[in-house]
Structure formats: structure tokens, C-alpha cells
Write an enzyme that holds these catalytic residues in place. Structure first.
Site: not given
Ligand code: G3P
Length: 221
Positions: A82-84
Site C-alpha cells: 500500500v502506497k501512502v
């Protein structure tokens, strides 16, 4: 150093994957937008094709909504990361995700200070954008070398992913700096494999081989 493709194009991914050198894929909203299809369909094809990590980026701005979206993205496949973004909300959501054992990639990182924050929330990956630092008239490789050195000295386990790489020498310099991963567009991958002396050498080998065949045929051997 693991090599990732920075694209959402399944055709590009299939081509480079067939070379046997692809360890993962990074996507972002701009890259998914270029496919003109439902993001869920695009992500599914990539997650199925690639055995390694596939980064899927959150698009929510506020921490709670970003966290919920992150959980949903992580559930898409075991290789989903998951990219944040490197924002206060991204850190807040990212911390909750890492606390639950979800792998995150902190993106839009442009300084060693931001990279320290990413490591402190237990990120699996940090993504400094080398080319975009250069675009801002600064030294992207210098920032990458500092991040790698800080992580080494501090014993941070977060992997350094050199992103926004624009040409083959960026990849070579990222390897020398000690980056764990380099992500690059399709055209940089194809430039990495090319060398004029390889082409010239192959042409000469082919010609010499054919000449030998002709000579043997002529001699009746
Ligand atoms: O992985 C980040 C990358 O997509 C950014 O690359 O070329 O848009 O700066 P670029």
C-alpha cells in the site's frame, strides 16, 4: 538490488517479466490513469502477472479514509503493497497500517528527513523521487546516498526504493548508492539492455558463423 517496473501497462509488464529480471511493479494514480480502464481491473491483472511486490497507491487525503482504503488495497492480493504519501495524514494512516502488519510504501519522498519519518513508522519501503529532485535543480543522487547511509548507520530495516529514475546511469548510481530497489519506466529497462558494441559483436559473430557454414558446404564437409 531488485528491479521494478514503474508502469500500469500490462503489456510492458509482460514483456519485461519474460526477461526473468522483474521483481516487482510500482504504480501511481497518473500511471493507472494512462490505462483508461477501471483501476481494479488494471491492478488485478498486474497482481496476477507479477510474483513480487506490487505497489497500489491510496488516493484519499484524510488519515481515516486513507487507512480504510489502504486496508482494502492490501486485501487485493498477498503481493499488494500500500502506497501512502509523505504527509501528516499519510504518516498517521501508514502507522496504523504497519501496526496491523500491512506492508506500506511511503511515496513522494524528497529529503532524508522525510525518509527518517518513513522508517520511524515502520514502512516496508521508502520511495525517494530522484528525477523530480533533479528537476527542482537539486541533486537527487546526493539525497539517495544520504538516505542509504542514514538507514545503514541507524539500522533501519525499511527498504530504499529509488524512484523517478530517468535513464540507465540513474539505475547504476542507485545501485552504487546501495538502494535496495530501483523502479524505472519501460524505456529505461529497454535502454539498460542495449549497447552498440553488443549489437556490433552479434552482427560479426553471425557473419563469421555464416561464412563458416558456406565454407563447409563448398568443401563438401
Ligand atoms: O515511482 C514514482 C515515479 O512514477 C515518478 O516518476 O518520472 O513521474 O517523476 P516521474
Amino acid at each position: 538490488m531488485r528491479l521494478f517496473l514503474d508502469t500500469a501497462s500490462i503489456d510492458e509488464i509482460r514483456e519485461i517479466n519474460a526477461w526473468g529480471v522483474l521483481s516487482g511493479v510500482t504504480t501511481n494514480p497518473t500511471l493507472v490513469g494512462k490505462e483508461h480502464q477501471s483501476p481494479d481491473e488494471v491492478w488485478k491483472m498486474i497482481l496476477d502477472e507479477v510474483h513480487g511486490d506490487v505497489s497500489l497507491e491510496t488516493t484519499e487525503q484524510e488519515a481515516d479514509a486513507m487507512y480504510k482504503q489502504g486496508v482494502e488495497l492490501a486485501q487485493k492480493a498477498t503481493n499488494a503493497v500500500v502506497k501512502v504519501p509523505m504527509t501528516p495524514d499519510g504518516l498517521k494512516a501508514g502507522r496504523r497500517l504497519t501496526d496491523e502488519g500491512i506492508k506500506i510504501n511511503v511515496t513522494l519522498v524528497f529529503s532524508p528527513g522525510q525518509a527518517i519519518l518513513a522508517a520511524e513508522i515502520g514502512a516496508y519501503i521508502v520511495s525517494p523521487f530522484i528525477g523530480r529532485i533533479d528537476d527542482a535543480a537539486a541533486d537527487g543522487m546526493h539525497a539517495l546516498r544520504q538516505i542509504c547511509e542514514i538507514y545503514d548507520v541507524q539500522g533501519y530495516e525499511t527498504e530504499v526504493l529509488a524512484a523517478s529514475l530517468r535513464h540507465p546511469m540513474h539505475v547504476v548510481e542507485a545501485a552504487l548508492a546501495g538502494a535496495d530497489i530501483a523502479t524505472m519506466p519501460y524505456d529505461v529497462f529497454t535502454k539498460l539492455v542495449k549497447h552498440p558494441l553488443t549489437d556490433a559483436g552479434l552482427k560479426r559473430f553471425d557473419a563469421d558463423w555464416e561464412a563458416l557454414q558456406a565454407e563447409l558446404m563448398k568443401g563438401g564437409a
